[in-house]
Each structure stands twice: as structure tokens, then as C-alpha cells.
Motif scaffolding. Structure first.
Motif, short mmCIF file in Angstrom:
data_model
loop_
_atom_site.label_atom_id
_atom_site.label_comp_id
_atom_site.label_asym_id
_atom_site.label_seq_id
_atom_site.Cartn_x
_atom_site.Cartn_y
_atom_site.Cartn_z
N TYR A 246 118.91 -2.27 93.25
CA TYR A 246 118.67 -3.68 92.97
C TYR A 246 118.66 -3.95 91.47
N TRP B 241 122.26 -4.13 90.49
CA TRP B 241 122.88 -5.37 90.96
C TRP B 241 122.44 -6.57 90.15
N TYR C 284 125.06 -8.80 88.03
CA TYR C 284 125.30 -10.18 88.47
C TYR C 284 124.92 -11.17 87.37
N CYS D 271 126.30 -8.92 96.64
CA CYS D 271 125.72 -7.59 96.85
C CYS D 271 126.43 -6.85 97.98
N GLY E 179 128.77 -5.19 95.22
CA GLY E 179 127.74 -4.19 94.93
C GLY E 179 127.80 -2.95 95.79
#
Length: 361
Positions: A47, A50, A54, A314, A318
Motif C-alpha cells: 500500500y 501504491w 499514484y 491498484c 499496481g
């Protein structure tokens, strides 16, 4: 270790999930939009990757933040409306979701592994049966040269060393998964201790979050604990081979995790509230975890309109970075179901470019 420190800093200072088949944007006034999440530490490393990528790709017009505070704390914050989404490894039932006004869907899968600190014994060399795991976590097996452990590991020189059990001290989805497994293999555990994000542990010392458990195991000779596979790999800790439902000893790796993932019946429960532990199959890892995203039905714009594109990003862009960090993407058919039913997408599903180590492939 340097990479792990970078990951941990990302957990603290950056945020979670990014949305999808389109590029990030700011609102009509050009003001930065912040999306805030918190919860499970199980997926925190990916996370962090990501949220950073992002946010960078939007020139920080969309700033996604995620703090790994534990599944229980994340769900509480979401219910209190102090965050926009939560991460949890302990799924809410369909009834619980409806009562709290929440929507839940799976994001990733990964293995929960048993880590140990035994000088001279290498990764996956130690074998632990279901009976020995039960005995260790009840505090009945107290020495590493216990006769049962020696019988299971005849080729290892197990030392005359005290066993120190390390468990989570916070409300943890990882603990939920581990205790769910113990309850499946031990009727006594199910009756006396039960399953939960927090339980009354019969023995051992606590560690805060997955890094806390790993640090305690790393510093205490003879220690044993449980954590998500990525943390074990990044901190170079040894993991045990475990006896699965088919009475086979399996090595913890992406192949055994994937074998377990393939056994899941994704239609078995409303709201994707699944039970992934103790899967069938001779090559299946016994303690698989699925980590979930939850958000509020009453979430307002502009966050709501940017949240779904982030999650879609994601799933698509991702995916490769998740694989590189030892996680398993959920099956594509399930991801498509989420795109069409949860995100209410109409027409062909849009896909975005994959990102590997922060760069487009």
C-alpha cells in the motif's frame, strides 16, 4: 534492510489505495484532494508503494494516505468517519457491513508464516506439525529440544533453548487469521481461546503490529511468532514449514500460497466474507490471508469520485508491484466482479498500465 526501512517510512508517511482506468485529477478548483485510509499492517508495504506512485502520477493533485495501525483500529476509525477507507484482514460479515453502512471487497492475498530464531537452522528447515503448533501456543511445549519437535525434525540439532512465543499486542487482522487457524486445528483452542483480532493469549510476549513481532523474534534467541510473509522476507527471518490439511509439510512461498488461493470459493459468502485458512490440497499453504478494503456508503464527493479510480488503478497498474513484494493479486474474475458490482462500472472493463518499482512497464 534499507528497502524495509523505506517501506516502513512509506507506511507511516504515505497512504493507501489508488483508483483507476483513468489518470488522477484535482477538483474543479484545482485544490489537492486527499484520500485517507488506515488499518491492516498485513498489506502496508505494498500500500505504501501504491499510494506513493499514484500520488506522484497525479503530480500530487490526488494525495492518498494510508497508515498501518492494525485492522481493528482502522475499522473503528472508518465507523467514526475520521478516514475514507479502511484496510482489514478480518472480514466483516454481510450483516455487519449492512449495519455499519459499509462496503467491503478483497484487494490482495498473502501468506501468514511462522517465524523463528534458532541459530544454525535455516529458512524452511524447521518442520512444525499441527500438534506441535498447538502445544507451543498453549505454552505446553517450552523447549526447542522437546521430544515431539525432535521427532518431527530428526535431521536437525534442536537446542536446549527456551521457546519464547511472540504474538500481537494490538487489535490485529493477522492475529484473527492465525487464531482462526489454531481454532481449526485445535478444538481446545476454539473452546478456550477462540478467534479474534485480540484474544487472551495463554503464553508469550506482545509486539506492536507486524514489525513489532518481527523485531522481537529477531532479537530473542529461541523466539517464535507469526507475521505476513513480506515482513519475514524483508527482515530476513526464517519461516517454518507447516503441516497442512493433507498432512503434508509445505514450504512457505508464492507457489504454496497460490495453491491455497485457488481453493477458495469466492461465492460462498455475502460481502466477500471468506474463510481462507486451512485450504484443501496437498500443496496448499495452511494459513492464507485475504486483506480487504472497506469504505462508507455515505462517502461524499470529491473523495468518492476519486476513490474508485484509485482502487481500480491498484487492481491493474499496481498488480506487478504487489507480486514483486510477495503478495498475490486476487483472481481476475473476482476483480472483474468487483469492478462491475462494487464499483458499478458499465460496459467493457478498462485496464491501466502496470507499474513495477515505480515505473510503467
Amino acid at each position: 534492510m534499507l528497502e524495509f526501512r523505506k517501506i516502513c517510512l512509506g507506511m507511516i508517511f504515505s497512504g493507501l489505495l489508488g483508483l483507476a482506468g483513468c489518470s488522477p485529477s484535482s477538483d474543479s478548483t484545482g485544490t489537492q484532494i486527499q484520500i485517507n485510509g488506515a488499518g491492516a499492517t498485513f498489506p502496508s508495504p505494498v500500500y505504501a508503494n501504491w499510494t506513493y506512485n499514484y500520488s506522484e502520477s497525479s503530480n500530487h493533485k490526488i494525495q492518498v494516505n494510508y497508515q498501518g495501525v492494525g485492522s481493528g483500529a482502522g475499522i473503528n476509525q472508518l465507523k467514526e468517519k475520521t478516514i475514507d477507507f479502511a484496510g482489514s484482514d478480518a472480514p466483516l460479515s454481510g450483516e455487519e457491513q449492512e449495519k455499519a453502512g459499509l462496503v467491503q471487497f478483497p484487494m490482495l492475498a498473502g501468506g501468514i508464516v511462522v517465524i523463528f530464531n534458532l541459530p544454525g537452522i535455516k529458512d524452511a528447515e524447521l518442520k512444525l506439525s499441527r500438534k506441535s503448533l498447538e502445544g507451543i501456543w498453549f505454552g505446553r511445549i517450552r523447549k526447542w529440544n522437546d521430544p515431539l519437535l525432535q521427532k518431527e525434525n530428526p535431521d536437525l540439532a534442536l537446542p536446549d533453548l527456551d521457546i519464547t512465543v511472540v504474538h500481537r499486542s494490538d487489535s490485529s487482522g493477522t492475529s484473527f487469521l492465525f487464531t482462526a487457524y489454531l481454532a481449526k486445528i485445535s478444538p481446545e483452542w476454539k473452546e478456550k481461546i477462540g478467534v479474534g483480532k485480540t484474544v487472551h493469549w495463554p503464553t508469550g510476549i506482545g509486539g506492536v503490529k507486524n514489525p513489532g513481532v518481527c523485531n522481537n523474534v529477531a532479537r530473542i534467541p529461541g523466539a517464535i511468532g507469526y507475521t505476513e510473509y513480506t515482513y519475514a522476507k524483508e527482515m530476513k527471518l526464517c519461516s517454518a514449514s507447516l503441516q497442512n490439511r493433507s498432512n503434508q509439510y509445505v514450504v512457505p512461498d508464492e507457489d504454496s500460497f497460490r495453491n491455497a488461493l485457488e481453493k477458495i470459493d469466492w461465492k460462498a459468502s455475502a460481502g466477500f466474507s471468506l474463510d481462507p485458512v486451512d485450504a484443501e490440497g496437498g500443496k496448499s499453504w495452511p494459513i492464507l490471508g485475504i486483506t480487504y478494503i472497506l469504505y462508507r456508503k455515505d462517502l461524499k464527493d470529491p473523495v468518492r469520485s476519486e476513490l474508485f479510480p484509485y482502487f481500480l488503478w491498484c487492481f491493474d497498474a499496481g498488480k506487478s508491484s504487489a507480486v514483486n513484494m510477495h503478495y498475490l493479486p486476487i483472481p481476475e474474475a473476482v476483480a472483474d466482479q468487483i469492478r462491475t458490482s462494487v464499483f458499478k462500472m458499465e460496459g467493457p472493463v478498462q485496464k491501466t498500465e502496470s507499474v513495477k518499482n515505480g515505473e510503467k512497464e
